[in-house]
Design an enzyme around this catalytic site. Structure first.
Site, PDB file in Angstrom:
ATOM      1  N   LYS A  72      -7.623 -11.574   7.451  1.00 29.66           N
ATOM      2  CA  LYS A  72      -7.509 -10.795   8.703  1.00 29.66           C
ATOM      3  C   LYS A  72      -8.665  -9.796   8.862  1.00 29.66           C
ATOM      4  O   LYS A  72      -9.115  -9.532   9.968  1.00 29.66           O
ATOM      5  CB  LYS A  72      -6.147 -10.108   8.798  1.00 29.66           C
ATOM      6  CG  LYS A  72      -6.013  -8.808   8.042  1.00 29.66           C
ATOM      7  CD  LYS A  72      -4.699  -8.125   8.362  1.00 29.66           C
ATOM      8  CE  LYS A  72      -4.438  -6.939   7.461  1.00 29.66           C
ATOM      9  NZ  LYS A  72      -5.430  -5.876   7.488  1.00 29.66           N
ATOM     10  N   LEU A  87      -6.889  -1.162  -3.174  1.00 30.13           N
ATOM     11  CA  LEU A  87      -6.150  -1.843  -4.243  1.00 30.13           C
ATOM     12  C   LEU A  87      -6.110  -3.349  -4.013  1.00 30.13           C
ATOM     13  O   LEU A  87      -6.234  -3.822  -2.886  1.00 30.13           O
ATOM     14  CB  LEU A  87      -4.720  -1.287  -4.355  1.00 30.13           C
ATOM     15  CG  LEU A  87      -3.741  -1.462  -3.187  1.00 30.13           C
ATOM     16  CD1 LEU A  87      -3.144  -2.853  -3.113  1.00 30.13           C
ATOM     17  CD2 LEU A  87      -2.630  -0.446  -3.298  1.00 30.13           C
ATOM     18  N   CYS A  91      -5.332  -9.480   3.302  1.00 32.39           N
ATOM     19  CA  CYS A  91      -6.492  -8.670   3.697  1.00 32.39           C
ATOM     20  C   CYS A  91      -7.730  -9.473   4.094  1.00 32.39           C
ATOM     21  O   CYS A  91      -8.179  -9.375   5.236  1.00 32.39           O
ATOM     22  CB  CYS A  91      -6.841  -7.697   2.577  1.00 32.39           C
ATOM     23  SG  CYS A  91      -5.542  -6.468   2.351  1.00 32.39           S
ATOM     24  N   GLU A 137      -7.601   2.071   1.725  1.00 31.00           N
ATOM     25  CA  GLU A 137      -7.082   1.673   0.416  1.00 31.00           C
ATOM     26  C   GLU A 137      -7.851   0.454  -0.096  1.00 31.00           C
ATOM     27  O   GLU A 137      -8.130  -0.461   0.655  1.00 31.00           O
ATOM     28  CB  GLU A 137      -5.588   1.329   0.578  1.00 31.00           C
ATOM     29  CG  GLU A 137      -4.920   0.885  -0.692  1.00 31.00           C
ATOM     30  CD  GLU A 137      -5.122   1.888  -1.826  1.00 31.00           C
ATOM     31  OE1 GLU A 137      -4.692   3.036  -1.686  1.00 31.00           O
ATOM     32  OE2 GLU A 137      -5.730   1.499  -2.850  1.00 31.00           O
ATOM     33  N   VAL A 148       0.828  -1.212   0.000  1.00 26.96           N
ATOM     34  CA  VAL A 148       0.000   0.000   0.000  1.00 26.96           C
ATOM     35  C   VAL A 148       0.863   1.263   0.000  1.00 26.96           C
ATOM     36  O   VAL A 148       0.690   2.151  -0.838  1.00 26.96           O
ATOM     37  CB  VAL A 148      -0.966  -0.011   1.205  1.00 26.96           C
ATOM     38  CG1 VAL A 148      -1.575   1.351   1.451  1.00 26.96           C
ATOM     39  CG2 VAL A 148      -2.059  -1.038   0.957  1.00 26.96           C
ATOM     40  N   PHE A 189     -15.566 -12.039  -8.540  1.00 27.89           N
ATOM     41  CA  PHE A 189     -15.519 -12.747  -7.254  1.00 27.89           C
ATOM     42  C   PHE A 189     -16.489 -13.927  -7.206  1.00 27.89           C
ATOM     43  O   PHE A 189     -17.019 -14.272  -6.163  1.00 27.89           O
ATOM     44  CB  PHE A 189     -15.714 -11.786  -6.079  1.00 27.89           C
ATOM     45  CG  PHE A 189     -14.507 -10.921  -5.870  1.00 27.89           C
ATOM     46  CD1 PHE A 189     -13.539 -11.277  -4.955  1.00 27.89           C
ATOM     47  CD2 PHE A 189     -14.301  -9.798  -6.640  1.00 27.89           C
ATOM     48  CE1 PHE A 189     -12.390 -10.517  -4.802  1.00 27.89           C
ATOM     49  CE2 PHE A 189     -13.160  -9.029  -6.510  1.00 27.89           C
ATOM     50  CZ  PHE A 189     -12.202  -9.389  -5.574  1.00 27.89           C
TER      51      PHE A 189
HETATM   52  P1  NAD Z   1       3.235  -4.557   4.278  1.00 31.81           P
HETATM   53  O1  NAD Z   1       3.457  -5.503   5.405  1.00 31.81           O
HETATM   54  O2  NAD Z   1       3.516  -4.986   2.889  1.00 31.81           O
HETATM   55  O3  NAD Z   1       4.095  -3.223   4.523  1.00 31.81           O
HETATM   56  C1  NAD Z   1       4.169  -2.547   5.735  1.00 31.81           C
HETATM   57  C2  NAD Z   1       5.490  -1.766   5.760  1.00 31.81           C
HETATM   58  O4  NAD Z   1       5.481  -0.888   6.875  1.00 31.81           O
HETATM   59  C3  NAD Z   1       6.725  -2.641   5.915  1.00 31.81           C
HETATM   60  O5  NAD Z   1       7.633  -2.364   4.875  1.00 31.81           O
HETATM   61  C4  NAD Z   1       7.281  -2.248   7.271  1.00 31.81           C
HETATM   62  O6  NAD Z   1       8.695  -2.358   7.349  1.00 31.81           O
HETATM   63  C5  NAD Z   1       6.816  -0.825   7.386  1.00 31.81           C
HETATM   64  N1  NAD Z   1       6.801  -0.240   8.730  1.00 31.81           N
HETATM   65  C6  NAD Z   1       6.473  -0.809   9.921  1.00 31.81           C
HETATM   66  N2  NAD Z   1       6.592   0.092  10.912  1.00 31.81           N
HETATM   67  C7  NAD Z   1       6.978   1.266  10.339  1.00 31.81           C
HETATM   68  C8  NAD Z   1       7.261   2.556  10.842  1.00 31.81           C
HETATM   69  N3  NAD Z   1       7.184   2.852  12.139  1.00 31.81           N
HETATM   70  N4  NAD Z   1       7.619   3.514   9.969  1.00 31.81           N
HETATM   71  C9  NAD Z   1       7.725   3.252   8.644  1.00 31.81           C
HETATM   72  N5  NAD Z   1       7.488   2.034   8.119  1.00 31.81           N
HETATM   73  C10 NAD Z   1       7.123   1.053   8.960  1.00 31.81           C
HETATM   74  O7  NAD Z   1       1.741  -4.054   4.424  1.00 31.81           O
HETATM   75  P2  NAD Z   1       0.659  -3.802   3.266  1.00 31.81           P
HETATM   76  O8  NAD Z   1       0.239  -5.076   2.648  1.00 31.81           O
HETATM   77  O9  NAD Z   1       1.128  -2.693   2.411  1.00 31.81           O
HETATM   78  O10 NAD Z   1      -0.567  -3.295   4.148  1.00 31.81           O
HETATM   79  C11 NAD Z   1      -0.541  -2.071   4.826  1.00 31.81           C
HETATM   80  C12 NAD Z   1      -1.930  -1.748   5.308  1.00 31.81           C
HETATM   81  O11 NAD Z   1      -2.803  -1.541   4.196  1.00 31.81           O
HETATM   82  C13 NAD Z   1      -2.600  -2.837   6.142  1.00 31.81           C
HETATM   83  O12 NAD Z   1      -3.414  -2.245   7.093  1.00 31.81           O
HETATM   84  C14 NAD Z   1      -3.448  -3.578   5.132  1.00 31.81           C
HETATM   85  O13 NAD Z   1      -4.549  -4.224   5.720  1.00 31.81           O
HETATM   86  C15 NAD Z   1      -3.908  -2.453   4.241  1.00 31.81           C
HETATM   87  N6  NAD Z   1      -4.245  -2.855   2.882  1.00 31.81           N
HETATM   88  C16 NAD Z   1      -3.456  -3.750   2.241  1.00 31.81           C
HETATM   89  C17 NAD Z   1      -3.777  -4.112   0.938  1.00 31.81           C
HETATM   90  C18 NAD Z   1      -2.954  -5.145   0.210  1.00 31.81           C
HETATM   91  O14 NAD Z   1      -3.434  -5.648  -0.811  1.00 31.81           O
HETATM   92  N7  NAD Z   1      -1.760  -5.497   0.677  1.00 31.81           N
HETATM   93  C19 NAD Z   1      -4.884  -3.543   0.291  1.00 31.81           C
HETATM   94  C20 NAD Z   1      -5.650  -2.599   0.975  1.00 31.81           C
HETATM   95  C21 NAD Z   1      -5.304  -2.250   2.282  1.00 31.81           C
END
Ligand code: NAD
Length: 439
Positions: A261, A151, A258, A149, A11, A247
C-alpha cells in the site's frame, strides 16, 4: 505524563505496551470491543512475539477501553495508530485517522500533543491539525506531531524497544520537546524535522525497501535464465556495506500491510502532482508478476492442476505473524482452487485468519506431514522455521510425487541434491534428483 493511543493493531498496541514498559501510563483505545475485552483479560488480539508477555507484565500501567472520551479528555499526549488501508485507486484511505481527529477534538479538555504514528501521505498532519482545530469543543491548544513507525511485523516489540531511529516531525518546537521526553529512555537516535519531511521519511524508507526486494527478484529471475545462483549473488553483494545484506532475499514478492500500500500511495501522490515515480512503479509491477512465479513454474510439470493434491506450506505474508494482508497465498490459492486442485494447507498461526476467508474447499492441517501426505506438488509461500527445519528427504517419503516449488528458498541446493525430489526455487538451478512419473 498521561498518554492515550488510538488503535490497538500492530502499531498501536505495540506502541502502548512499549511506552508502558518505559514507565508511562497508557490508555489504549479501540472501537473493536472484542479486542478491548481480550486485552483487558491479558490476551493479545494479534500474534506478535513477546507482545502478550510484555502486556501482562505492564498491566497495571495499561488501560484498554472503547471509551475514547474518557481516554482523551485529560491526556497530555494522544498517539494515533489506526489503519490507513489502500483505496481502489491506490491512494491511502484516511477516514480512520480523520475520524480519530474529530473524536479527539470533541473530547479534549486540556492542551495536548497529538502524535500521528499511522503512515499518512505527505501533508496529512496539516489536515489533522486543521480538522482538530475546527472541531474543538473546549478552548485548548493542540499541536500535531508526526512520529512515523518503522517496526516490522514478527519483530515489532524488539524493533520498538531497540529502534534504529525515532523520527519526529513538528512545526511547534514544544511538541518536539514533549516527544523527546517520552522517548528519552529508548536509547535511539531522535531525528527532529518538519512534519512533511517526517511523513516523507516513512514513505521513502518503505518504498526503498520494496524497491530493493523487487530489484533482487528481477536479478533472481535473470539468474534462473542464465544459470547463476541468486543466493551466492546476494551473498556477494551483501558484503558491500554500501549495499548491506538485508532485504536481498529473493522470493515470490513482498506482501504485508505496508509495502504494497505504501508504494502505491506514494506513486498515487506523485501522479496527483503530475510527477511519475518510475522506480516505484517498476517495484510495484515486478512484485505483482513475482507473486505468480510458482504458478508459472507449476506449468512446467502439469498442464493443469485439476484433480491434483496440492500441499501449501505457509499462508501468512511472512513468518512471525498471523497477518495475511497482501500475502502471496491470497493470490495463489484462488488460482489453485479455480484450476480444480485439492488444496491442503498448513501454517503455524495463520490458519484461523485464512479460514475466515476460505471456510470451505481447503483442508487445513495441523502438521506439515499431514499436508504433504499423497500430495502431487507442494507450494511453499512462507519461510517458517518449521518448514526450514523439515528435512527434505521427508517430502519423498510422504508425497505421491515430490515436486517442491519453493517461493522462499527454504533449502540449500546440496540438501535437495541428496534428497529424492524435484526442487524448483527462485533464482537457482532446478534440482531434479528423482525421475517422477507425472499423473
Ligand atoms: P491495524 O489494522 O492492525 O490496526 C488498526 C486498529 O485501529 C484496529 O484495531 C481498529 O479497530 C482500530 N481503529 C479504527 N478506528 C479507530 C478509532 N476511531 N479509534 C480507535 N481505534 C480505531 O493497523 P496497523 O497494522 O497497526 O497499522 C496502523 C498504521 O501504522 C497504518 O497506517 C500502517 O501503515 C502503519 N504501520 C504499520 C506497520 C505494520 O507493520 N503493521 C508498520 C509501520 C507502520
Amino acid at each position: 505524563m498521561k498518554i492515550a493511543v488510538a488503535g490497538t493493531g500492530y502499531v498501536g498496541l505495540v506502541t502502548g505496551v512499549c511506552l508502558a514498559e518505559h514507565g508511562h501510563s497508557v490508555s489504549c483505545v479501540d472501537i473493536d470491543s472484542r479486542k478491548v475485552a481480550l486485552m483487558s483479560s491479558g490476551i493479545s488480539p494479534i500474534y506478535e512475539p513477546d507482545l502478550e508477555e510484555l502486556m501482562v507484565k505492564n498491566m497495571e500501567k495499561l488501560n484498554f477501553t472503547t471509551n475514547f472520551k474518557e481516554a482523551y479528555r485529560d491526556a497530555d499526549v494522544i498517539f494515533i495508530g489506526v489503519g490507513t488501508p489502500e483505496k481502489h485507486d491506490g491512494s491511502a484511505n484516511l477516514k480512520y485517522v480523520f475520524s480519530v481527529a474529530v473524536q479527539i477534538a470533541q473530547s479534549i479538555e486540556k492542551d495536548c500533543v497529538v502524535v500521528v504514528k499511522s503512515t499518512v501521505p505527505i501533508g496529512t498532519n496539516d489536515k489533522v491539525e486543521d480538522l482538530i482545530n475546527t472541531n474543538l469543543v473546549h478552548n485548548v491548544k493542540v499541536s500535531v506531531a508526526s512520529n512515523p513507525e518503522f517496526l516490522s511485523q514478527g519483530t515489532a516489540v524488539k524493533d520498538t524497544l531497540h529502534a534504529s531511529r525515532i523520527v519526529v516531525g513538528v512545526e511547534d518546537p514544544d511538541a518536539g520537546e514533549v516527544l523527546k521526553d517520552i522517548y528519552k529512555d529508548f536509547g535511539a537516535p531522535i531525528i527532529v524535522t518538519n512534519r512533511k519531511s517526517a511523513e516523507m521519511i516513512k514513505y521513502a524508507s518503505n518504498d526503498f525497501l520494496a524497491l530493493k526486494i523487487s530489484f533482487i527478484n528481477e536479478i533472481a529471475n535473470l539468474c534462473e535464465i542464465i544459470g547463476a545462483d541468486i543466493e551466492d549473488v546476494a551473498h556477494g553483494m551483501g558484503y558491500d556495506n554500501r549495499i548491506g545484506n538485508r532485504f536481498l532475499n529473493s522470493g515470490i514478492g513482498y506482501g504485508g500491510s505496508c509495502f504494497p500500500k505504501d508504494t502505491k500511495a506514494l506513486h498515487w501522490l506523485a501522479n496527483f502532482h503530475d510527477h511519475e515515480l518510475k522506480t516505484i512503479k517498476a517495484a510495484i509491477d515486478v512484485n505483482e508478476n513475482q507473486k505468480l512465479k510458482l504458478i508459472k513454474k507449476s506449468r512446467k510439470y502439469f498442464d493443469s492442476l485439476k484433480g491434483l493434491n496440492v500441499a501449501v506450506l505457509g499462508l501468512t505474508f511472512k513468518p512471525g505473524t498471523d497477518d495475511l494482508r497482501e500475502a502471496p497465498s491470497l493470490v495463489n490459492i484462488p488460482i489453485l482452487l479455480e484450476d480444480g486442485a485439492n488444496v491442503k494447507a498448513w501454517d503455524p498461526v495463520g490458519i484461523e485468519n485464512f479460514q475466515k476467508l476460505y471456510p470451505e474447499n481447503i483442508t487445513y492441517c495441523t502438521s506439515i506431514e499431514d499436508t504433504l501426505k499423497n500430495a502431487d506438488v507442494c507450494f511453499i509461500f512462507t519461510e517458517w522455521e518449521e518448514v526450514k527445519n523439515f528435512n527434505l528427504s521427508n517430502y519423498e517419503k510422504l508425497m505421491r510425487s515430490p515436486i517442491i516449488l519453493d517461493g522462499r528458498n527454504c533449502y540449500d541446493l546440496s540438501s535437495a541434491k541428496s534428497a529424492k525430489v524435484i526442487y524448483d526455487s527462485i533464482g537457482r538451478e532446478t534440482i531434479i534428483s528423482l525421475e517422477v512419473s507425472l499423473v
